[in-house]
Design an enzyme around this catalytic site. Sequence first.
Site, PDB file in Angstrom:
ATOM      1  N   LYS A   1       3.611   6.615   8.891  1.00 47.21           N
ATOM      2  CA  LYS A   1       3.078   5.815   9.998  1.00 47.21           C
ATOM      3  C   LYS A   1       3.998   5.975  11.119  1.00 47.21           C
ATOM      4  O   LYS A   1       3.684   6.309  12.137  1.00 47.21           O
ATOM      5  CB  LYS A   1       2.881   4.371   9.745  1.00 47.21           C
ATOM      6  CG  LYS A   1       2.017   3.625  10.990  1.00 47.21           C
ATOM      7  CD  LYS A   1       1.708   2.388  10.441  1.00 47.21           C
ATOM      8  CE  LYS A   1       0.784   1.672  11.414  1.00 47.21           C
ATOM      9  NZ  LYS A   1       0.332   0.227  11.028  1.00 47.21           N
TER      10      LYS A   1
ATOM     11  N   GLN B   1       0.718  -1.226  -0.028  1.00 50.34           N
ATOM     12  CA  GLN B   1       0.032   0.086  -0.032  1.00 50.34           C
ATOM     13  C   GLN B   1       0.907   1.290  -0.130  1.00 50.34           C
ATOM     14  O   GLN B   1       0.394   2.286   0.690  1.00 50.34           O
ATOM     15  CB  GLN B   1      -0.851   0.007   1.136  1.00 50.34           C
ATOM     16  CG  GLN B   1      -1.978  -0.979   0.980  1.00 50.34           C
ATOM     17  CD  GLN B   1      -3.120  -0.895   1.879  1.00 50.34           C
ATOM     18  OE1 GLN B   1      -3.070  -0.432   3.074  1.00 50.34           O
ATOM     19  NE2 GLN B   1      -4.378  -1.117   1.401  1.00 50.34           N
TER      20      GLN B   1
END
Lengths: 186, 584
Positions: B164, B115
């Site tokens: 992240k 992703q």
Amino acid sequence: MSPLHITKGATSHSAYNLRPSFSEIEERHTLAVLVENEPGVLARVIGLFSGRGYNIESLTVAEVDHTGHLSRITIVTTGTPQVIEQIKAQLGRIVVVHEVHDLTVEGPSVERELAMLKVVGTSEKRVEALRLADIFRASVVDSTLNSFVFEITGAPDKIEAFAELMRPLGLTEIARTGVAALLRGA
Amino acid sequence: MTREMTGAKIVVKALKDQGVDTIFGYPGGAALPIYDEIFQQNDIRHILVRHEQGAVHAAEGYARSTGKVGVCLVTSGPGATNTVTGLTDALLDSIPILVISAQVPTFLIGSDAFQEADTVGITRPCTKHNWLVKDTERLAGTIHEAFHVARSGRPGPVLIDIPKDVQFATGTYAPPKPSTSHYQPKLKGDMDAITELVAAMEKAKRPVFYTGGGVVNSGPAASILLRELVDATGFPVTSTLMGLGSYPASGKNWLGMLGMHGLYEANLAMHGCDLMINIGARFDDRITGRIDAFSPKSKKAHIDIDPSSINKVIKADIPIVGDVAHVLEDILKVWKARGRKTEAESVAKWHSQIEEWRKVRCLDYTPSTTSIKPQYALERLEALTKHRKDRFITTEVGQHQMWAAQFLHFEDPNHWMTSGGLGTMGYGFPASIGVQMAHPEALVINVAGEASWLMNMQEMGTAVQFRLPVKQFILNNERLGMVRQWQDLLHGGRFSHSWSEALPDFVKLAEAFGAKGILCKDPADLDDAIMEMLNHDGPVIFDCLVEKHENCFPMIPSGKAHNEMLLGNAETKGVIDTKGSVLV
């Protein structure tokens, strides 16, 4: 259906033959663009030119203010006066662009470009290359028994002229920096 | 008042401090730390959409109906790429939205991780600006700056990509403060140019105000000032699709919308005027038609906050760069100070000329007692809802959109949400969800075509889950109506792939989602059916089966001038020549 008749020349910036009656004479302009030196800023500028179909003749960039993290991009572009105005306005609205200067309009300005040319040859041709280099004030930055690398600085047309002369004398490679330009005077 | 916290917490805190109460989003692996923070607070409502495109359009609807920045939260990779259409839509219509996209951790960037997508690279040409934040210390400042960029100057979409690990790491939070960035667009117009415009207004015999989305974007003050200026001067006023509502449709100087499907009187007024005052519009090709024949005898003033709009398409005789409200205020001030002069007699004559054009009754259509004409459906919708001051209309894209713009009347700005510049089918339904979130008690109707509506029909789940009583008023002609119309007009009636076979039963579809469905096909039943839709407290899919072969008129064919409009009863064979057919 009959074939489509799209006027030649009408397609340089758009598929539409609907351009207003602005002057159609193409001009060459040198732009100095001060931008924040952050990742992707060059892609923004180049993407603007490709996305809107503008021309880039040459483009140079380097950080010029290390404390303010500002880079100066010098772009030589061509277009009708209306397109040049658009290019400046479009550059101006990129968020990280601080200043846009049209040196051609604000001028007079000085333009310089650096080029390196590799010329391979022996005997007569080699001597002739060296002699011409001297006339053009090009310096030899590398030399072997059968080659020279010349460094030349000047306006783009001077470099063009020098390269043309070197071609029959064994020019094999050329690297150019693109134009750097500053306004004259204080 | 700074403190240490995780990047994820900084995101939520910064949004809160920016006054965000609603975000539209969809979680995924890289966005989990932010979603964890959202879970642990109650100040920001998160609306779970069913597709990220829906999130962006919902944020657009929210932004357009409130004037605030709409916010979306999506995950990395496909989550981010799904926002591209919405971002482009917001860029072309100058809608302020912020998309926060999660990214794979910094140490995986460039490794083709799961992703991973180059989100800032992909969205660079479809945002006003975007950022990849690689350091938690810079996160709070970047978010505050993003809000500043989104709403300043010509508004637009911005995107922040947050890896992240940056969400997990701790950094210092600083609350918003007045922006110190160099990006400070100029709001005040040049007084010399404004005076020149006022002087032109004093002498104008056939003036027209041509207003656009910029009036809406400038804020409520701009609409109030526009009304004052129009009513004080008595000059007629028209608007683009994007500007509807900034001058009330009931106002006495209102000409109606202009442009390709605009009103005859509006387009002829544009063609015949001697002074055109463009306020926050951009001479879009839907407006100008053939450029070399566009309003040939007029002096043109152009007020725009974006310098690149000036002289882009049409040369402005009096360019004024500035914010609409600021410039209108100065125009009024100067005009009053110089004695409120107009060529009243000539302007009155101009109005009577416009009345002559209005007598053409360009919106007339052939009524029917056996089938519902789409125009009739909208006339009835207008009649039954116009008393509602809190009525908001969104649309999809196509014939129904143009009919809605023609037959629905708007009294206030921010009540009309439509995809103008990009023409995004699938915009209206999610936009109606965003509008309803911002105005829970309001009547929100999405005027749709069945083909557009199906493009984001998954958002029925969102509407039902969050009890959003959005009314989906679908004018169902089982065709891609506008495509069909163009094929009819310029491709010899060869209707290549412009009809919908295997359409769902919309009533059953509504019921499958737990909503209400209404089918109406008889004009005699229409009023009752619309009332049933309006009285239902919940989302409704209204399947209005309309005449299948109705074309939308009036129309300026591609490549033609304003005075070459087609009316409803016109002979349409061969009206668009081959030169026109290369246009869109």
